[in-house]
Enzyme design. Sequence first.
Site, PDB file in Angstrom:
ATOM      1  NE  ARG A 126      35.493  55.949  55.209  1.00  0.00           N
ATOM      2  CZ  ARG A 126      35.284  55.253  56.307  1.00  0.00           C
ATOM      3  NH1 ARG A 126      36.249  54.488  56.787  1.00  0.00           N
ATOM      4  NH2 ARG A 126      34.147  55.351  56.950  1.00  0.00           N
ATOM      5  CE  LYS A 148      35.071  66.315  34.489  1.00  0.00           C
ATOM      6  NZ  LYS A 148      34.330  67.055  33.446  1.00  0.00           N
ATOM      7  CD  GLU A 190      34.430  63.311  23.764  1.00  0.00           C
ATOM      8  OE1 GLU A 190      34.811  64.495  23.853  1.00  0.00           O
ATOM      9  OE2 GLU A 190      33.528  62.818  24.487  1.00  0.00           O
ATOM     10  CE  LYS A 232      40.141  64.481  30.319  1.00  0.00           C
ATOM     11  NZ  LYS A 232      39.023  63.583  30.223  1.00  0.00           N
ATOM     12  CD  GLU A 242      34.089  70.288  34.574  1.00  0.00           C
ATOM     13  OE1 GLU A 242      34.572  69.403  33.870  1.00  0.00           O
ATOM     14  OE2 GLU A 242      32.874  70.366  34.834  1.00  0.00           O
ATOM     15  NE  ARG A 246      38.533  67.435  33.943  1.00  0.00           N
ATOM     16  CZ  ARG A 246      38.921  66.311  34.495  1.00  0.00           C
ATOM     17  NH1 ARG A 246      39.624  66.342  35.603  1.00  0.00           N
ATOM     18  NH2 ARG A 246      38.613  65.145  33.954  1.00  0.00           N
ATOM     19  CG  ASN A 250      31.802  69.282  30.055  1.00  0.00           C
ATOM     20  OD1 ASN A 250      30.810  69.283  30.749  1.00  0.00           O
ATOM     21  ND2 ASN A 250      32.661  68.285  30.065  1.00  0.00           N
ATOM     22  CG  HIS A 253      30.781  66.983  26.628  1.00  0.00           C
ATOM     23  ND1 HIS A 253      31.554  67.383  25.563  1.00  0.00           N
ATOM     24  CD2 HIS A 253      31.280  65.784  27.014  1.00  0.00           C
ATOM     25  CE1 HIS A 253      32.478  66.465  25.319  1.00  0.00           C
ATOM     26  NE2 HIS A 253      32.333  65.484  26.185  1.00  0.00           N
ATOM     27  CG  HIS A 257      26.280  65.147  29.079  1.00  0.00           C
ATOM     28  ND1 HIS A 257      27.054  65.772  30.027  1.00  0.00           N
ATOM     29  CD2 HIS A 257      27.081  64.232  28.487  1.00  0.00           C
ATOM     30  CE1 HIS A 257      28.282  65.245  29.988  1.00  0.00           C
ATOM     31  NE2 HIS A 257      28.324  64.324  29.061  1.00  0.00           N
ATOM     32  CG  HIS A 272      29.580  60.249  25.419  1.00  0.00           C
ATOM     33  ND1 HIS A 272      28.886  61.147  26.191  1.00  0.00           N
ATOM     34  CD2 HIS A 272      30.854  60.717  25.361  1.00  0.00           C
ATOM     35  CE1 HIS A 272      29.699  62.104  26.611  1.00  0.00           C
ATOM     36  NE2 HIS A 272      30.903  61.865  26.115  1.00  0.00           N
TER      37      HIS A 272
HETATM   38  P1  NAD Z   1      31.757  52.053  25.612  1.00  0.00           P
HETATM   39  O1  NAD Z   1      32.611  51.927  26.779  1.00  0.00           O
HETATM   40  O2  NAD Z   1      30.318  51.708  25.726  1.00  0.00           O
HETATM   41  O3  NAD Z   1      32.388  51.206  24.425  1.00  0.00           O
HETATM   42  C1  NAD Z   1      31.735  51.189  23.188  1.00  0.00           C
HETATM   43  C2  NAD Z   1      31.425  49.772  22.713  1.00  0.00           C
HETATM   44  O4  NAD Z   1      32.594  49.227  22.135  1.00  0.00           O
HETATM   45  C3  NAD Z   1      30.985  48.806  23.791  1.00  0.00           C
HETATM   46  O5  NAD Z   1      30.011  47.956  23.245  1.00  0.00           O
HETATM   47  C4  NAD Z   1      32.250  48.001  24.077  1.00  0.00           C
HETATM   48  O6  NAD Z   1      31.963  46.717  24.535  1.00  0.00           O
HETATM   49  C5  NAD Z   1      32.902  47.959  22.730  1.00  0.00           C
HETATM   50  N1  NAD Z   1      34.349  47.884  22.711  1.00  0.00           N
HETATM   51  C6  NAD Z   1      35.210  48.546  23.504  1.00  0.00           C
HETATM   52  N2  NAD Z   1      36.457  48.352  23.091  1.00  0.00           N
HETATM   53  C7  NAD Z   1      36.390  47.545  22.025  1.00  0.00           C
HETATM   54  C8  NAD Z   1      37.364  47.020  21.144  1.00  0.00           C
HETATM   55  N3  NAD Z   1      38.660  47.335  21.237  1.00  0.00           N
HETATM   56  N4  NAD Z   1      36.950  46.193  20.162  1.00  0.00           N
HETATM   57  C9  NAD Z   1      35.640  45.910  20.012  1.00  0.00           C
HETATM   58  N5  NAD Z   1      34.674  46.401  20.785  1.00  0.00           N
HETATM   59  C10 NAD Z   1      35.048  47.224  21.783  1.00  0.00           C
HETATM   60  O7  NAD Z   1      31.770  53.554  25.019  1.00  0.00           O
HETATM   61  P2  NAD Z   1      32.881  54.684  24.927  1.00  0.00           P
HETATM   62  O8  NAD Z   1      32.492  55.491  23.768  1.00  0.00           O
HETATM   63  O9  NAD Z   1      34.246  54.166  25.016  1.00  0.00           O
HETATM   64  O10 NAD Z   1      32.643  55.524  26.270  1.00  0.00           O
HETATM   65  C11 NAD Z   1      31.472  56.295  26.452  1.00  0.00           C
HETATM   66  C12 NAD Z   1      31.373  56.662  27.902  1.00  0.00           C
HETATM   67  O11 NAD Z   1      32.518  57.425  28.284  1.00  0.00           O
HETATM   68  C13 NAD Z   1      30.160  57.502  28.229  1.00  0.00           C
HETATM   69  O12 NAD Z   1      29.507  56.970  29.349  1.00  0.00           O
HETATM   70  C14 NAD Z   1      30.737  58.864  28.577  1.00  0.00           C
HETATM   71  O13 NAD Z   1      29.960  59.556  29.515  1.00  0.00           O
HETATM   72  C15 NAD Z   1      32.073  58.479  29.124  1.00  0.00           C
HETATM   73  N6  NAD Z   1      33.074  59.546  29.069  1.00  0.00           N
HETATM   74  C16 NAD Z   1      33.755  59.825  30.214  1.00  0.00           C
HETATM   75  C17 NAD Z   1      34.742  60.786  30.208  1.00  0.00           C
HETATM   76  C18 NAD Z   1      35.544  61.041  31.435  1.00  0.00           C
HETATM   77  O14 NAD Z   1      36.308  62.017  31.467  1.00  0.00           O
HETATM   78  N7  NAD Z   1      35.455  60.188  32.446  1.00  0.00           N
HETATM   79  C19 NAD Z   1      35.020  61.505  29.024  1.00  0.00           C
HETATM   80  C20 NAD Z   1      34.305  61.178  27.877  1.00  0.00           C
HETATM   81  C21 NAD Z   1      33.316  60.211  27.903  1.00  0.00           C
HETATM   82  N1  GLY Z   2      35.660  64.751  29.385  1.00  0.00           N
HETATM   83  C1  GLY Z   2      35.637  65.970  30.118  1.00  0.00           C
HETATM   84  C2  GLY Z   2      36.601  66.015  31.243  1.00  0.00           C
HETATM   85  O1  GLY Z   2      37.292  65.064  31.523  1.00  0.00           O
HETATM   86  O2  GLY Z   2      36.689  67.005  31.904  1.00  0.00           O
END
Ligand code: NAD
Ligand code: GLY
Length: 371
Positions: A126, A148, A190, A232, A242, A246, A250, A253, A257, A272
């Site tokens: 939980r 998120k 971003e 942010k 949101e 907030r 997006n 997005h 998406h 992404h």
């Molecule tokens: P990711 O986590 O897939 O990382 C990208 C690639 O880089 C992966 O292959 C990883 O292994 C590699 N990598 C990471 N750090 C590294 C480093 N320092 N050196 C070498 N390689 C490295 O992708 P991302 O772009 O970081 O994240 C995308 C995700 O984030 C999506 O799923 C998206 O939906 C999510 N996201 C979430 C939020 C949120 O608010 N929670 C906001 C934006 C995006």
């Molecule tokens: N990346 C969008 C949010 O965190 O609201």
Amino acid sequence: MNHALVPIALKTPDRAYTILIGEALIAQAGALIAQECGPKRLLIVTDENVAGFYLAPLESSLKEAGHTLLPSIVLPAGEKIKSFDFLQELMARLFDRAVDRGVTLIALGGGVIGDLTGFAASITLRGIDFIQIPTTLLAQVDSSVGGKTGINSAFGKNTIGTFYQPRLVLADTKALETLPRRQLLAGYAEVVKYGLIQDAAFFAWCSENAHALLAGEGAARITAIQKSCAYKAALVAQDEREAGSRALLNLGHTFGHALEAEAGYDNEALLHGEAVAIGTIMAFDLSVAMGLSPAAEAHAVREHFMQAGLPTAPAAKTYDVDQLMAFMAQDKKAKAGQLTLILTRGIGKAFVTANVDPAPVRALWEQVVKS
Ligand code: NAD
Ligand code: GLY
């Protein structure tokens, strides 16, 4: 070496935490966590790529500072692990290690590891604590901040998840030195987003500094991450769940998406951040088509993206417009089947609008995927 440590405070109604931004924070993580949270029992979750670079240094730093470590969990890399299957795999490994409510998870990696680990933390027993140590630009400027968490599903991108804030965020800009250029660029989408949403002056700063930032200039990186996290943090503090403002985060997005879902979350085809870049151009183009934004401003954004090396349209022309519209209808902001989108009156003037007429959206997709 620049050791600047820039702290940002994020406060929601029931959680306050610090985002620390600086060089070589992974090496100092043990001491920083002890300082912010006290001595802890910690369990690192990471992916295979990140583990190769940063798992051993992080484990050493944590042990040296006197924390107790449970054996780390290393998952495959890529968007595919944001799934029910890998959530179950992660939970199984957590319970193999006899996780209890005194354990704090550390998400060491990009947005994928952060979103999945945060979600697992939010539902394990939980809810157990977690700390974000983001290692991609995208995660340092966006996904590690704001709580998120979640996974993708047959119902669309990030459709299963929670709002669950971390205890601490440590953004080590030195980790970006090993990040592949394509990933760095995707994260830049971003960064520039914050200027496009609410601060034309920050967009101008991005236009002047994108090259230095992408080339690895330390001060430009710190400034970009610090400004992004500050924007942010302010939006999340106002509207954690949101309900309103907030959603500005997006921008681009809902289009992006849909593209990611259509591409089957295949990172080779589309990252992404790349999907967000294309979606942002579409949000500007739709705003122009609807008479909301001057065409010159959309043109300036497209020019900047092209100069930086970001995509402005999907590379493959095999996307299905009906499917894309169906994915957009699954967006979490949609209500009673009506689209809510982030549109704009120009650079720095984004706004949230409900009940968007689908006709111009469909027309834009037809143009984008068939041209
Ligand atoms: P990711 O986590 O897939 O990382 C990208 C690639 O880089 C992966 O292959 C990883 O292994 C590699 N990598 C990471 N750090 C590294 C480093 N320092 N050196 C070498 N390689 C490295 O992708 P991302 O772009 O970081 O994240 C995308 C995700 O984030 C999506 O799923 C998206 O939906 C999510 N996201 C979430 C939020 C949120 O608010 N929670 C906001 C934006 C995006
Ligand atoms: N990346 C969008 C949010 O965190 O609201």
